[in-house]
Design a protein around this motif. Sequence first.
Motif, PDB file in Angstrom:
ATOM      1  N   MET A 137       7.912 -43.847  -8.471  1.00 11.14           N
ATOM      2  CA  MET A 137       8.609 -43.453  -9.697  1.00 11.14           C
ATOM      3  C   MET A 137       8.475 -44.512 -10.796  1.00 11.14           C
ATOM      4  SD  MET A 137      12.589 -44.167  -8.734  1.00 11.14           S
ATOM      5  CE  MET A 137      13.168 -45.833  -8.420  1.00 11.14           C
ATOM      6  N   PHE A 138       7.827 -45.650 -10.470  1.00 12.19           N
ATOM      7  CA  PHE A 138       7.714 -46.733 -11.448  1.00 12.19           C
ATOM      8  C   PHE A 138       6.933 -46.296 -12.682  1.00 12.19           C
ATOM      9  CE2 PHE A 138       5.331 -50.417 -13.113  1.00 12.19           C
ATOM     10  CZ  PHE A 138       6.402 -51.167 -13.564  1.00 12.19           C
ATOM     11  N   ALA A 139       5.949 -45.415 -12.493  1.00  8.08           N
ATOM     12  CA  ALA A 139       5.118 -44.983 -13.614  1.00  8.08           C
ATOM     13  C   ALA A 139       5.948 -44.274 -14.681  1.00  8.08           C
ATOM     14  CB  ALA A 139       4.001 -44.059 -13.114  1.00  8.08           C
ATOM     15  N   ILE A 140       6.908 -43.429 -14.247  1.00  4.33           N
ATOM     16  CA  ILE A 140       7.747 -42.704 -15.205  1.00  4.33           C
ATOM     17  C   ILE A 140       8.640 -43.672 -15.971  1.00  4.33           C
ATOM     18  CG2 ILE A 140       9.577 -40.988 -15.435  1.00  4.33           C
ATOM     19  CD1 ILE A 140       8.453 -39.546 -13.043  1.00  4.33           C
ATOM     20  N   LEU A 141       9.271 -44.587 -15.240  1.00  4.72           N
ATOM     21  CA  LEU A 141      10.144 -45.570 -15.890  1.00  4.72           C
ATOM     22  C   LEU A 141       9.363 -46.441 -16.870  1.00  4.72           C
ATOM     23  CD1 LEU A 141      12.290 -46.687 -12.820  1.00  4.72           C
ATOM     24  CD2 LEU A 141      12.891 -45.040 -14.599  1.00  4.72           C
ATOM     25  N   ALA A 142       8.146 -46.830 -16.493  1.00  2.76           N
ATOM     26  CA  ALA A 142       7.321 -47.654 -17.372  1.00  2.76           C
ATOM     27  C   ALA A 142       6.916 -46.877 -18.620  1.00  2.76           C
ATOM     28  CB  ALA A 142       6.081 -48.136 -16.621  1.00  2.76           C
ATOM     29  N   ALA A 143       6.561 -45.599 -18.451  1.00  2.00           N
ATOM     30  CA  ALA A 143       6.152 -44.779 -19.593  1.00  2.00           C
ATOM     31  C   ALA A 143       7.283 -44.640 -20.604  1.00  2.00           C
ATOM     32  CB  ALA A 143       5.693 -43.405 -19.112  1.00  2.00           C
ATOM     33  N   ILE A 144       8.488 -44.323 -20.098  1.00  2.00           N
ATOM     34  CA  ILE A 144       9.644 -44.169 -20.983  1.00  2.00           C
ATOM     35  C   ILE A 144      10.024 -45.514 -21.602  1.00  2.00           C
ATOM     36  CG2 ILE A 144      12.090 -43.581 -21.062  1.00  2.00           C
ATOM     37  CD1 ILE A 144      11.560 -41.487 -18.928  1.00  2.00           C
ATOM     38  N   GLY A 145       9.959 -46.589 -20.809  1.00  3.20           N
ATOM     39  CA  GLY A 145      10.295 -47.917 -21.331  1.00  3.20           C
ATOM     40  C   GLY A 145       9.353 -48.369 -22.433  1.00  3.20           C
ATOM     41  N   VAL A 146       8.053 -48.156 -22.244  1.00  2.41           N
ATOM     42  CA  VAL A 146       7.072 -48.531 -23.268  1.00  2.41           C
ATOM     43  C   VAL A 146       7.272 -47.709 -24.530  1.00  2.41           C
ATOM     44  CG1 VAL A 146       4.614 -48.456 -23.859  1.00  2.41           C
ATOM     45  CG2 VAL A 146       5.343 -49.386 -21.655  1.00  2.41           C
TER      46      VAL A 146
ATOM     47  N   LEU B  48      -1.835 -44.188 -16.210  1.00  2.00           N
ATOM     48  CA  LEU B  48      -2.648 -45.207 -15.540  1.00  2.00           C
ATOM     49  C   LEU B  48      -1.910 -45.803 -14.342  1.00  2.00           C
ATOM     50  CD1 LEU B  48      -4.226 -47.084 -18.606  1.00  2.00           C
ATOM     51  CD2 LEU B  48      -5.317 -45.409 -17.093  1.00  2.00           C
ATOM     52  N   LEU B  49      -0.618 -46.083 -14.511  1.00  2.00           N
ATOM     53  CA  LEU B  49       0.157 -46.650 -13.405  1.00  2.00           C
ATOM     54  C   LEU B  49       0.316 -45.655 -12.254  1.00  2.00           C
ATOM     55  CD1 LEU B  49       2.946 -48.588 -15.344  1.00  2.00           C
ATOM     56  CD2 LEU B  49       1.010 -49.555 -14.085  1.00  2.00           C
ATOM     57  N   ALA B  50       0.269 -44.351 -12.578  1.00  2.00           N
ATOM     58  CA  ALA B  50       0.395 -43.329 -11.533  1.00  2.00           C
ATOM     59  C   ALA B  50      -0.927 -43.039 -10.842  1.00  2.00           C
ATOM     60  CB  ALA B  50       0.951 -42.047 -12.137  1.00  2.00           C
ATOM     61  N   GLY B  51      -2.006 -43.708 -11.291  1.00  2.00           N
ATOM     62  CA  GLY B  51      -3.300 -43.509 -10.660  1.00  2.00           C
ATOM     63  C   GLY B  51      -4.073 -42.311 -11.159  1.00  2.00           C
ATOM     64  N   LEU B  52      -3.692 -41.759 -12.331  1.00  2.00           N
ATOM     65  CA  LEU B  52      -4.417 -40.606 -12.855  1.00  2.00           C
ATOM     66  C   LEU B  52      -5.751 -41.008 -13.469  1.00  2.00           C
ATOM     67  CD1 LEU B  52      -1.527 -38.639 -14.655  1.00  2.00           C
ATOM     68  CD2 LEU B  52      -2.496 -38.214 -12.402  1.00  2.00           C
ATOM     69  N   GLY B  53      -5.877 -42.283 -13.819  1.00  2.00           N
ATOM     70  CA  GLY B  53      -7.078 -42.721 -14.521  1.00  2.00           C
ATOM     71  C   GLY B  53      -7.010 -42.325 -15.985  1.00  2.00           C
ATOM     72  N   LEU B  54      -7.856 -42.928 -16.806  1.00  2.33           N
ATOM     73  CA  LEU B  54      -7.823 -42.640 -18.234  1.00  2.33           C
ATOM     74  C   LEU B  54      -8.190 -41.185 -18.517  1.00  2.33           C
ATOM     75  CD1 LEU B  54      -7.382 -43.716 -21.082  1.00  2.33           C
ATOM     76  CD2 LEU B  54      -9.792 -44.401 -21.142  1.00  2.33           C
ATOM     77  N   HIS B  55      -9.242 -40.697 -17.853  1.00  7.34           N
ATOM     78  CA  HIS B  55      -9.672 -39.321 -18.090  1.00  7.34           C
ATOM     79  C   HIS B  55      -8.589 -38.327 -17.657  1.00  7.34           C
ATOM     80  CE1 HIS B  55     -12.343 -35.877 -18.452  1.00  7.34           C
ATOM     81  NE2 HIS B  55     -11.977 -35.507 -17.232  1.00  7.34           N
ATOM     82  N   GLY B  56      -8.004 -38.536 -16.484  1.00  2.00           N
ATOM     83  CA  GLY B  56      -6.962 -37.636 -15.998  1.00  2.00           C
ATOM     84  C   GLY B  56      -5.719 -37.669 -16.876  1.00  2.00           C
ATOM     85  N   THR B  57      -5.370 -38.860 -17.357  1.00  2.00           N
ATOM     86  CA  THR B  57      -4.201 -39.000 -18.231  1.00  2.00           C
ATOM     87  C   THR B  57      -4.400 -38.246 -19.532  1.00  2.00           C
ATOM     88  OG1 THR B  57      -3.687 -41.177 -17.296  1.00  2.00           O
ATOM     89  CG2 THR B  57      -2.725 -40.643 -19.438  1.00  2.00           C
ATOM     90  N   LEU B  58      -5.566 -38.449 -20.139  1.00  2.00           N
ATOM     91  CA  LEU B  58      -5.842 -37.777 -21.415  1.00  2.00           C
ATOM     92  C   LEU B  58      -5.933 -36.261 -21.237  1.00  2.00           C
ATOM     93  CD1 LEU B  58      -8.437 -40.220 -23.025  1.00  2.00           C
ATOM     94  CD2 LEU B  58      -5.998 -40.005 -23.519  1.00  2.00           C
ATOM     95  N   GLU B  59      -6.480 -35.840 -20.106  1.00  2.00           N
ATOM     96  CA  GLU B  59      -6.567 -34.403 -19.851  1.00  2.00           C
ATOM     97  C   GLU B  59      -5.169 -33.790 -19.725  1.00  2.00           C
ATOM     98  OE1 GLU B  59      -8.680 -31.253 -16.721  1.00  2.00           O
ATOM     99  OE2 GLU B  59      -8.725 -33.411 -16.329  1.00  2.00           O
ATOM    100  N   ALA B  60      -4.273 -34.472 -19.007  1.00  2.00           N
ATOM    101  CA  ALA B  60      -2.900 -33.985 -18.869  1.00  2.00           C
ATOM    102  C   ALA B  60      -2.189 -33.991 -20.225  1.00  2.00           C
ATOM    103  CB  ALA B  60      -2.133 -34.859 -17.876  1.00  2.00           C
TER     104      ALA B  60
END
Length: 456
Positions: free
Chosen positions: A1-10, A34-46
């Motif tokens: 769950m760290f990725a969600i907290l980091a995203a909201i915090g940033v 990126l912290l959730a392991g989606l990678g840059l391409h996966g993150t941008l696609e989402a």
Amino acid sequence: MFAILAAIGVMFGLSLARVPVVFALIIGAVTGGLLAGLGLHGTLEAFNNGLGGGAKIALAYGVLGAFALALARSGLPDLLAYKLIKTLKGSSNEKAQNRVKYLIFITVALAAICSQNVIPVHIAFIPVLIPPLLSVFNHLQLDRRLIACVLTFGLVATYMLVPFGFGAIFLNDILGQNINTFGQPYGFKINYADIPSAMAIPVFGMFVGLLVAVFFSYRKKRVYEEVHVEPVQQSISSELDITGEKSKPEISKFTLSMALIAVVATLWVQIASDSMILAGLVGVAILSCAGIFKWKEADDVIISGMRMMALVGFIMIAAQGFASVISATNQVPALVEASVQWIGSSQGLAAFWMLLIGLLITLGIGSSFSTIPILAIIYVPLCIQFGFSPAATIAIIGTAAALGDAGSPASDSTLGPTSGLNMDGQHDHMKDSVIPTFIHFNIPLMIFGWIAAMVL
């Protein structure tokens, strides 16, 4: 769950640091992906997959901005200001001035309320209506902090309660749609017709805060210097002043009639079609065909009006992309489970923390409309886990999003009042708009939002 907290915090940290909110949302989404392991391409696609969810809302905002500017060209705001000034003429005794003072409060509040629902022009009326009235405020020695509270109440409380105009966008297109979207995997669904009644208790809290501002906090007189203010809207043939000696704004009966027809037609089309986009287009078309503005000026009027609302639209689109990335991390269930373990089984504590977090996020973003997609994806499963009813879920998420809107330095609900009240340089944005509205509206919203979560 760290990725969600980091995203909201940033996202929250960058927003508070005055980084443009759209950029803060994008950077926060990329950080979480990126912290959730989606990678840059996966993150941008989402992120890209989620953008379409805010397109309809953004377009509605743009069209309503065009309608707002076109309606301002009719001169209706100037006529209203003239009527108020004429009413004040000769009101030298205390009783008459008090009558005019409360007439001003009612008129300003009604203008703000109608700007959200009946005549959906949002904050576009403020820099047109308020500057001509500054001399009236000075004559009566009204505390402008009170006018800021009245304006903000009309802007915020209305869209939280009445499902027309911007209220339809907030309550149905954003709040209801996001709750049902993120509740679908859990078999959770709300009825749009139940939303206004669920939001009534938090809105009543705002009304209590307004009464405190009117009758206690800012009832004393406050002296301002008389400074000449250039009119913002050049739609009248004469300048208005406190003496009322200038001529009445020259607005033909035809122009007045067509402006009223445009307002009625816009409201009717909105109710009949349930489309703010179509309603705004009809209003602009009627004003254009009536000659309210010249055909060669049509592009300038429409583009300027859409530009006025464009930022909010882009923020909403980016917020939907942010929520899409949060969903793609698949860490929401873990965050919900960890939250339940930390809070325990206390519904009261859960409601308090959800409202408080909503306050912080909205303060950073500055838009309650854009906050809902970010909150709903986490709050819907949380509310289900803690056993909140559908009505309580509506009240928690709706109030959590609206919290902070009334007291954020970057919110339209505070920037709008300042744009009109500071025309003569005597109204500070932070001290005279942000802090008063934060105290009188956010605190009651926290209290009454929590009460709504407990009793509904």
